[in-house]
Design an enzyme around this catalytic site. Structure first.
Site, PDB file in Angstrom:
ATOM      1  N   SER A  84      51.951  24.245  46.757  1.00 30.16           N
ATOM      2  CA  SER A  84      52.214  23.180  47.435  1.00 30.16           C
ATOM      3  C   SER A  84      52.550  23.224  48.780  1.00 30.16           C
ATOM      4  O   SER A  84      52.810  24.374  49.340  1.00 30.16           O
ATOM      5  CB  SER A  84      53.620  22.458  46.929  1.00 30.16           C
ATOM      6  OG  SER A  84      53.473  22.334  45.356  1.00 30.16           O
ATOM      7  N   SER A 132      49.258  21.641  42.984  1.00 29.71           N
ATOM      8  CA  SER A 132      49.924  21.604  44.599  1.00 29.71           C
ATOM      9  C   SER A 132      50.530  20.112  44.749  1.00 29.71           C
ATOM     10  O   SER A 132      50.062  19.034  44.505  1.00 29.71           O
ATOM     11  CB  SER A 132      48.860  21.744  45.310  1.00 29.71           C
ATOM     12  OG  SER A 132      49.112  22.015  46.566  1.00 29.71           O
ATOM     13  N   ASP A 173      51.480  18.176  47.597  1.00 28.88           N
ATOM     14  CA  ASP A 173      50.898  17.864  48.788  1.00 28.88           C
ATOM     15  C   ASP A 173      51.882  16.460  49.317  1.00 28.88           C
ATOM     16  O   ASP A 173      50.944  15.437  49.154  1.00 28.88           O
ATOM     17  CB  ASP A 173      49.381  18.043  48.876  1.00 28.88           C
ATOM     18  CG  ASP A 173      48.941  19.316  48.436  1.00 28.88           C
ATOM     19  OD1 ASP A 173      49.848  20.263  48.445  1.00 28.88           O
ATOM     20  OD2 ASP A 173      47.620  19.462  48.591  1.00 28.88           O
TER      21      ASP A 173
END
Lengths: 375, 375, 375, 375
Positions: B250, B288, B290
């Protein structure tokens, strides 16, 4: 207390003239035009009768224009925000409203299949007015919304033309707003009765800032069975059928305010429209395009492209009176649309009945909610 | 041209000291703290080694605090906006950031399983400081984000305690920012190398307003094969394996600026972070988180609750230099994180290698992109 | 018609036992647990009285757990969607709900300042249960929401501990759901009366699919003046004061259904909650965290990570009965919360009065809306 | 390795024929039409030269139609999702895409001021085809997007007519796709060179499912100085000026895939387009309408209105290869558009130079990135 100026303003009774109880204090016109600078224009197209022949009619449609700053609307953008409660509809130009925080011209409302014509005609209108289109690209993303009038209107005949757009724009004015079977609302159906254009306003208290919130609706949504007026299940108490039984219509709501709100705050306002529709009994059906846009006429010049601006901004903590005004004005605007609309016969002799005023009074009285002194 | 003050500011080389070419002009510290008022504090927890025993360690984690207005951060909220490029992560408090347009305290970053502890500890910190909590409810929604350090850290042992939160907050200061294996970034992995905290800044030209945009990243994303530095496919040219081969990490990005932007404009800034990650080769993998948040230190007092404010507002038409600065600062902050982070051995003796500086220089040279004079 | 099983299920009357008229057909329990598999558990913490001393009490708070698939909830995620009508609140984990379309565990509700403790405790609970945390990262983003109970409760004393979370989770069961002053709802205030937990359900007709929609609310929002029940302005007809006069509370609504809806369809359901609150008179005030989440218990195994799934999906054109059910169940759940909650005295001897049942009946009767035969 | 079939498919070289290195494996045509069923048609309008006279020309514009299921596109909707990276543009119909999860017809792309004409013409086309418009309202919300060609084209002359829409739709076919100065892309400018239509595709590995992702762009964005190709700062190495120096253009990206993705997953795909533009050096300038839509041709019949469907669904955990394919296909499609577009002279004799192929090769070679064997 009767409100005489309202009777003068409109030739027909409005909802509160019938004795429907509403909360809050309306502006002088009880209309979106109580927000100073806002102008509204309609082009109404009613032509032909009998069997539908695509391209020939009958025609029951039109265009309504809401100009945030009157004829300056394309030269002085307003802060704006929008919200989709149910996206089965079109409101062009919203990607830029969301991104920029500005509404850069009028809001137009028409039938579903004429959105394109109206959109490009707004650009054409703008180009003909000359002006700062030097850059070429800043005027290109008009906001045009719609609801569907295919029961009464030859919607696939594309009868809205650029001259109707021109008429709606050039006839826009402040003052009282024609309601019911006019402009984009001409052929609409609402809760199983004749719908159309309606408007209302609220003024917040002095300690609330004395701001005005106005709503204008193009009202074409809902089932009769769900209709509540002032909390009373009116739709269940008035029998009869409608050419549209399901919840396949839509409602466009335009909110105007003179409160100095930033774009993200106007989005908050737009999201409160749903609460007003909740009071009316709406379930926001799958087929309903429930799209709302809110703008503020405060902050002239906010869209200047040089230097650093300093727009006025109301604290979030002071927004509650505006939220309340939004819910109330939305609620009343819908009822006003239905009260003003008259019975209409359209394509294939389909007839949609107007909301029967005396029946509404009877039902409100039954539930102890009629304000008798109104008449 | 070498940048001596950068060498002084950090004891280890930073990306541009290695000769990595970047666009744009950094601020004096090339750090988020170039935005006046912004303070950063870290609490780093490194303890134990060898086999993982849940609750005992080894521990390789921490907390990072970013205070928009230093110790005034909880008394003077900043305008803010956020964006989720891929929501496999947590950033608490964002519903209120989105609604209100304000960030009402620090941004905290930690490991995934300590978000709750950090969140409540921020409230506790706030309460202990006494102050305007008369109303009781205005301070209750801290912003805390995370990335996952479970390869190196006993993440299920919940080793972050309220005292670490206190340490990160109380040690926050302006000036150069420790990078790499510090604070929330202690145990992170990025593009198959050791990751962690990184920062960078850009200053726009005088005609662009001379504003500063700073980025701070907690960098834990990506696959080695995708890594590009300055457009060069570095990840494919440096062999070796990583304990994490898939794109399951991440990245949290915090943007600060002194440009007078409104909330919806800060959201626009946050959305440009993705373009910076694009330059690095990211595909924003399914695993991830983000998540990006942007705030502006302009407009002190913007969150007052009475009267009408008049915040400064940069025109949309003047935002391009800030967009460019955002993309560039994000890109450099990620590289800085990787350059600063040192090889670490953690739980179960797992070792993550640092980005090998000489190898990076070799690859950049191969592709004609090394700035030789930097060393 | 009286509904005896409801009287048996709960020891206190529920809204429809009082004669409040509601639309639609409830499930057997008129509760979220009518959706098969859904389990609800509460941990209620009531301790001390008299003057508030931070950290010591008095305590009037708790935790409520809603488990979509009972004890399988963390092993078999459900499709979900969420919506923020007004973001002055916290619901953790929503970035991943939005991104993935899945709710991967229970929904927890507590007080504002205990969200962090509850969040991390859910992770801890999950870890202790062993199971498929091999990957390490798939269980890390619990959904925890809150409303603020600081008038009655020592909210800054952080009295919710991990054992309370454990208790709420382990005591969760199907069957009738305790309402009122229980769990996360213990210290809540709603429309100027005592609020708390409420629930209701609707079953669609056979032609509508025979699906169930259940709502559970933690109800802490609104002003007395705005309160409408069954469309009747109850709040204006019942005099008296409340320790909270402004619209600074919040409401969390959890929707469950067994209808096979995809994530984007569940988001549509969540957005209809607002219409139910509209019927109650809500204006969704600035201080109100109005956050809603909807999940479907259909499609077990939908979150498998290999192969290709084939989840059941209801056509959009068949969603109207579910929209209607959502609006109705939300409306009734709020009234149930207020009807069930009893007068409570908390910190500093502040007392919040329960909704007076006989007064409600009197007002409903006055407006011709009481169903007399209910008692 | 040269790719002979690509040379055959297009008469002009494409980016990879020039030796530009790209990651991933393209489909046979390296075009959106590698996704089975997808058809593309163009109507190109080039007329007149010399001084601009509004309404007369010169004309350099057109329309491009992407049909997800060829001539069945209006009868068998596809799952879809969209994303606005920067909303300075129009894409009609997105409120319904977002709400319903379906794209119910073709995606059309044209110039900014012809969106309306194209929109209504799509309805007209649909109506003329007869078919299931019995209900009347399900076909009313076409998706039409735009970029602005006012430097080369008499954009205020509204030269796109319904016959051009008809031509684009009826000429749509599978197979190789004309690129460059065709259809909606005819008059576009990209990164200071001639832009237009470009396309590319990627096929995931067998273990990744062997799915195809295709991208088609109408490419009109960016500044020369920002242009990167394969990570190389090409825009800074090729001197010369452009009639458009600022970042005021736009880019529309249409993604097609045969992977069985649900609507919320397609939105995830659309959001990855930004990463591809990041690789190209984009900063997504204020004036840029960067709007992306993604659809899946899997699940024929998904939009049936009765019963319960069971669409195929790829697990989120298997999406990474599709994210990678999206980033790569977007990147290559943009380069393809620029490579294919030829120098054009338009209104007022403004000339926009084509990307000089040999110069590009020279710069790539300088940075060690040219694949020499390609020619």
């Amino acid at each position: 207390m009767a409100i005489p100026h309202l009777l003068r303003a409109a030739e027909r009774p409005r909802a509160r003239n019938l004795g429907v109880p509403f909360d809050g204090t309306p502006g002088p016109l009880d209309a979106i035009t109580d927000v100073r600078g806002v102008e509204v224009g309609h082009s109404t197209i009613i032509r032909g009768k009998g069997a539908l022949k695509v391209g020939e009619g009958p025609v029951r449609t039109g265009v309504t224009a809401i100009l945030p700053r009157g004829q300056q609307s394309d030269r002085d953008p307003v802060f704006a925000g929008w919200f989709s409660q149910n996206g089965n509809g079109e409101m062009t130009g919203t990607a830029w409203v969301e991104e920029s925080g500005f509404l850069e011209g009028p809001v137009m409302i028409t039938n579903t299949h004429s959105v394109g014509t109206v959109r490009d005609a707004v650009i054409s209108w703008r180009v003909r007015r000359g002006a700062p289109d030097q850059t070429g690209y800043w005027w290109s993303l008009p906001v045009v919304a719609e609801t569907w009038d295919g029961e009464l209107n030859d919607v696939n005949g594309f009868h809205v033309k650029s001259e109707h757009v021109e008429e709606a724009l050039s006839s826009a004015r402040s003052g009282s707003v024609p309601e019911g079977n006019v402009g984009g609302g001409t052929g609409m159906i609402c809760n199983g009765f004749k719908g159309g254009i309606g408007t209302a306003s609220r003024k917040t208290s002095e300690e609330g800032g004395g701001y005005v919130v106005g709503a204008l609706v193009q009202c074409n949504y809902g089932r009769r069975v769900d209709l509540r007026i002032a909390g009373v299940p009116v739709g269940r108490e008035i029998t009869g059928r409608s050419p549209r039984e399901d919840d396949s219509g839509s409602i466009i709501v335009v909110l105007a305010t003179d409160a100095p709100l930033l774009p993200h705050q106007l989005k908050r306002l737009a999201r409160r429209v749903t609460l007003g529709l909740g009071r009316m009994g709406s379930i926001s059906g799958n087929g309903s395009g429930d799209l709302f846009i809110a703008f503020s006429t405060a902050n002239p010049g906010a869209a200047k492209t040089t230097g650093v601006g300093s727009p006025a901004m109301l604290p979030n903590d002071r927004m509650n009176p505006l939220f309340e005004a939004t819910v109330q004005a939305t609620e009343e605007a819908v009822v006003n649309a239905m009260v003003a609309a008259e019975t209409m016969t359209g394509a294939n002799d389909v007839t949609v009945q107007a909301l029967p005023h005396e029946e509404v009074r009877r039902v409100l009285r039954k539930y102890g909610r009629l304000i008798e002194s109104q008449r």
